[in-house]
Design a protein around this motif. Structure first.
Motif, PDB file in Angstrom:
ATOM      1  N   ALA A  67       0.804  -1.228   0.000  1.00 15.08           N
ATOM      2  CA  ALA A  67       0.000   0.000   0.000  1.00 15.08           C
ATOM      3  C   ALA A  67       0.836   1.277   0.000  1.00 15.08           C
ATOM      4  CB  ALA A  67      -0.914   0.012   1.231  1.00 15.08           C
ATOM      5  N   ALA A  68       2.133   1.145   0.159  1.00  9.88           N
ATOM      6  CA  ALA A  68       2.995   2.317   0.331  1.00  9.88           C
ATOM      7  C   ALA A  68       2.943   3.259  -0.865  1.00  9.88           C
ATOM      8  CB  ALA A  68       4.434   1.871   0.569  1.00  9.88           C
ATOM      9  N   GLU A  69       2.934   4.544  -0.560  1.00  9.88           N
ATOM     10  CA  GLU A  69       3.135   5.583  -1.564  1.00  9.88           C
ATOM     11  C   GLU A  69       4.575   6.042  -1.385  1.00  9.88           C
ATOM     12  OE1 GLU A  69       0.113   8.605  -1.623  1.00  9.88           O
ATOM     13  OE2 GLU A  69      -1.453   7.107  -1.295  1.00  9.88           O
ATOM     14  N   TRP A  70       5.451   5.491  -2.206  1.00 17.07           N
ATOM     15  CA  TRP A  70       6.888   5.652  -2.036  1.00 17.07           C
ATOM     16  C   TRP A  70       7.356   7.043  -2.435  1.00 17.07           C
ATOM     17  CZ3 TRP A  70       9.022   1.870   0.654  1.00 17.07           C
ATOM     18  CH2 TRP A  70       8.435   0.608   0.633  1.00 17.07           C
ATOM     19  N   GLU A  71       8.322   7.545  -1.687  1.00 19.96           N
ATOM     20  CA  GLU A  71       9.013   8.780  -2.055  1.00 19.96           C
ATOM     21  C   GLU A  71       9.976   8.460  -3.195  1.00 19.96           C
ATOM     22  OE1 GLU A  71      10.897  10.158   1.522  1.00 19.96           O
ATOM     23  OE2 GLU A  71       8.988  10.651   2.463  1.00 19.96           O
ATOM     24  N   PRO A  72      10.527   9.467  -3.852  1.00 16.31           N
ATOM     25  CA  PRO A  72      11.501   9.209  -4.932  1.00 16.31           C
ATOM     26  C   PRO A  72      12.694   8.391  -4.430  1.00 16.31           C
ATOM     27  CG  PRO A  72      10.805  11.499  -4.966  1.00 16.31           C
ATOM     28  CD  PRO A  72      10.239  10.899  -3.708  1.00 16.31           C
ATOM     29  N   GLU A  73      13.207   7.550  -5.313  1.00 17.22           N
ATOM     30  CA  GLU A  73      14.330   6.675  -4.978  1.00 17.22           C
ATOM     31  C   GLU A  73      15.659   7.416  -5.005  1.00 17.22           C
ATOM     32  OE1 GLU A  73      14.241   3.531  -7.909  1.00 17.22           O
ATOM     33  OE2 GLU A  73      12.707   2.427  -6.789  1.00 17.22           O
ATOM     34  N   VAL A  74      16.595   6.892  -4.212  1.00 20.65           N
ATOM     35  CA  VAL A  74      17.994   7.293  -4.308  1.00 20.65           C
ATOM     36  C   VAL A  74      18.780   6.026  -4.621  1.00 20.65           C
ATOM     37  CG1 VAL A  74      17.777   9.244  -2.713  1.00 20.65           C
ATOM     38  CG2 VAL A  74      18.432   7.016  -1.819  1.00 20.65           C
ATOM     39  N   CYS A  75      19.926   6.181  -5.261  1.00 18.17           N
ATOM     40  CA  CYS A  75      20.790   5.043  -5.585  1.00 18.17           C
ATOM     41  C   CYS A  75      21.916   4.965  -4.576  1.00 18.17           C
ATOM     42  CB  CYS A  75      21.358   5.176  -6.991  1.00 18.17           C
ATOM     43  SG  CYS A  75      20.109   4.930  -8.251  1.00 18.17           S
ATOM     44  N   TRP A  76      22.132   3.768  -4.041  1.00 12.39           N
ATOM     45  CA  TRP A  76      23.134   3.550  -2.997  1.00 12.39           C
ATOM     46  C   TRP A  76      24.057   2.424  -3.444  1.00 12.39           C
ATOM     47  CZ3 TRP A  76      21.963   0.575   2.109  1.00 12.39           C
ATOM     48  CH2 TRP A  76      23.013   0.729   3.021  1.00 12.39           C
ATOM     49  N   ASP A  77      25.347   2.741  -3.615  1.00 14.93           N
ATOM     50  CA  ASP A  77      26.342   1.731  -3.957  1.00 14.93           C
ATOM     51  C   ASP A  77      26.878   1.129  -2.662  1.00 14.93           C
ATOM     52  OD1 ASP A  77      26.300   1.950  -6.784  1.00 14.93           O
ATOM     53  OD2 ASP A  77      27.403   3.830  -6.626  1.00 14.93           O
ATOM     54  N   VAL A  78      26.789  -0.202  -2.571  1.00 19.55           N
ATOM     55  CA  VAL A  78      27.137  -0.906  -1.334  1.00 19.55           C
ATOM     56  C   VAL A  78      28.208  -1.949  -1.632  1.00 19.55           C
ATOM     57  CG1 VAL A  78      26.206  -2.318   0.537  1.00 19.55           C
ATOM     58  CG2 VAL A  78      24.783  -0.571  -0.499  1.00 19.55           C
ATOM     59  N   PRO A  79      29.320  -1.941  -0.867  1.00 17.42           N
ATOM     60  CA  PRO A  79      30.364  -2.932  -1.103  1.00 17.42           C
ATOM     61  C   PRO A  79      30.088  -4.280  -0.439  1.00 17.42           C
ATOM     62  CG  PRO A  79      31.077  -1.419   0.592  1.00 17.42           C
ATOM     63  CD  PRO A  79      29.738  -0.930   0.100  1.00 17.42           C
ATOM     64  N   GLY A  80      29.041  -4.365   0.383  1.00 16.43           N
ATOM     65  CA  GLY A  80      28.727  -5.604   1.104  1.00 16.43           C
ATOM     66  C   GLY A  80      27.967  -5.268   2.380  1.00 16.43           C
ATOM     67  N   ALA A  81      28.189  -6.055   3.413  1.00  9.23           N
ATOM     68  CA  ALA A  81      27.459  -5.901   4.669  1.00  9.23           C
ATOM     69  C   ALA A  81      27.611  -4.496   5.256  1.00  9.23           C
ATOM     70  CB  ALA A  81      27.936  -6.926   5.686  1.00  9.23           C
ATOM     71  N   VAL A  82      26.533  -4.053   5.926  1.00 12.63           N
ATOM     72  CA  VAL A  82      26.522  -2.757   6.607  1.00 12.63           C
ATOM     73  C   VAL A  82      26.126  -2.968   8.062  1.00 12.63           C
ATOM     74  CG1 VAL A  82      25.931  -1.497   4.490  1.00 12.63           C
ATOM     75  CG2 VAL A  82      24.105  -2.236   6.027  1.00 12.63           C
ATOM     76  N   LEU A  83      26.474  -1.998   8.894  1.00  8.51           N
ATOM     77  CA  LEU A  83      26.022  -1.999  10.284  1.00  8.51           C
ATOM     78  C   LEU A  83      25.054  -0.848  10.470  1.00  8.51           C
ATOM     79  CD1 LEU A  83      29.178  -2.730  12.483  1.00  8.51           C
ATOM     80  CD2 LEU A  83      27.331  -4.267  11.834  1.00  8.51           C
ATOM     81  N   LEU A  84      23.914  -1.145  11.075  1.00  3.33           N
ATOM     82  CA  LEU A  84      22.914  -0.142  11.405  1.00  3.33           C
ATOM     83  C   LEU A  84      23.066   0.205  12.868  1.00  3.33           C
ATOM     84  CD1 LEU A  84      20.301   1.430  10.558  1.00  3.33           C
ATOM     85  CD2 LEU A  84      19.030  -0.555  11.447  1.00  3.33           C
TER      86      LEU A  84
END
Length: 172
Positions: free
Chosen positions: A104-121
């Motif tokens: 149901a989401a009305e999504w905001e505009p996308e951004v592009c994210w280049d990721v080298p692998g695992a991330v920490l939040l």
């Protein structure tokens, strides 16, 4: 970190009041958080992100900032979304609402994210070298380019959820 379900089921990260950030593991030492000798710390830069998501350079990579509000956040790999707990009576209620919320989401505009692998939040105020196991969640992502979009959805009368979807669009 707060666990609302069975241990190991869903791991939630909380903020002390500012944004959360997903930093690629390869550049964690370059994230100084609220520390630093600069006039504007990395944390200050993260706080300047306007909206639900934004990107910040860290070392030779880019980190994803989850802005807007300091909601408890978990990553659900089966849906490819960071889920932000805005309002719900229980974790089960919130998690059960995710599939309908994504549809149901009305999504905001996308951004592009280049990721080298695992991330920490973790809380953007912490330096990348400081969060302990209880202050962060490791998110395994395949290296590549991701389309990132956000939405805030009310899937039920008393349930509000923030969604940040990450979709691999170009593997490395």
């Amino acid at each position: 970190m707060v666990r609302y379900a069975e241990p190991g089921t869903v791991e939630w990260v909380e903020s002390g009041g500012g944004p959360l950030i997903a930093v690629p593991e390869t550049v964690l030492p370059f994230w100084a958080g609220a520390d630093g000798e600069e006039t504007a710390s990395d944390y200050d830069r993260a706080c300047e992100i306007d909206g639900h998501v934004g990107l910040l350079p860290v070392g030779d990579c880019t980190a994803l900032v989850l802005g807007d509000e300091p909601a408890s956040t978990a990553y659900l790999p089966e849906h490819g979304v960071f889920v932000r707990w805005c309002a719900a009576d229980s974790e089960n209620e919130l998690l059960a609402s995710v599939p309908a919320a994504v549809d149901a989401a009305e999504w905001e505009p996308e951004v592009c994210w280049d990721v080298p692998g695992a991330v920490l939040l973790f809380d953007a105020a912490w330096p990348g070298s400081a969060p302990s196991g209880d202050d962060r969640v490791r998110v395994v992502l395949e290296p590549g380019r991701y389309a990132v979009r956000a939405a805030r959805v009310q899937p039920g009368p008393e349930t509000w959820v923030g969604l940040v979807q990450v979709r691999l669009v170009a593997p490395r």
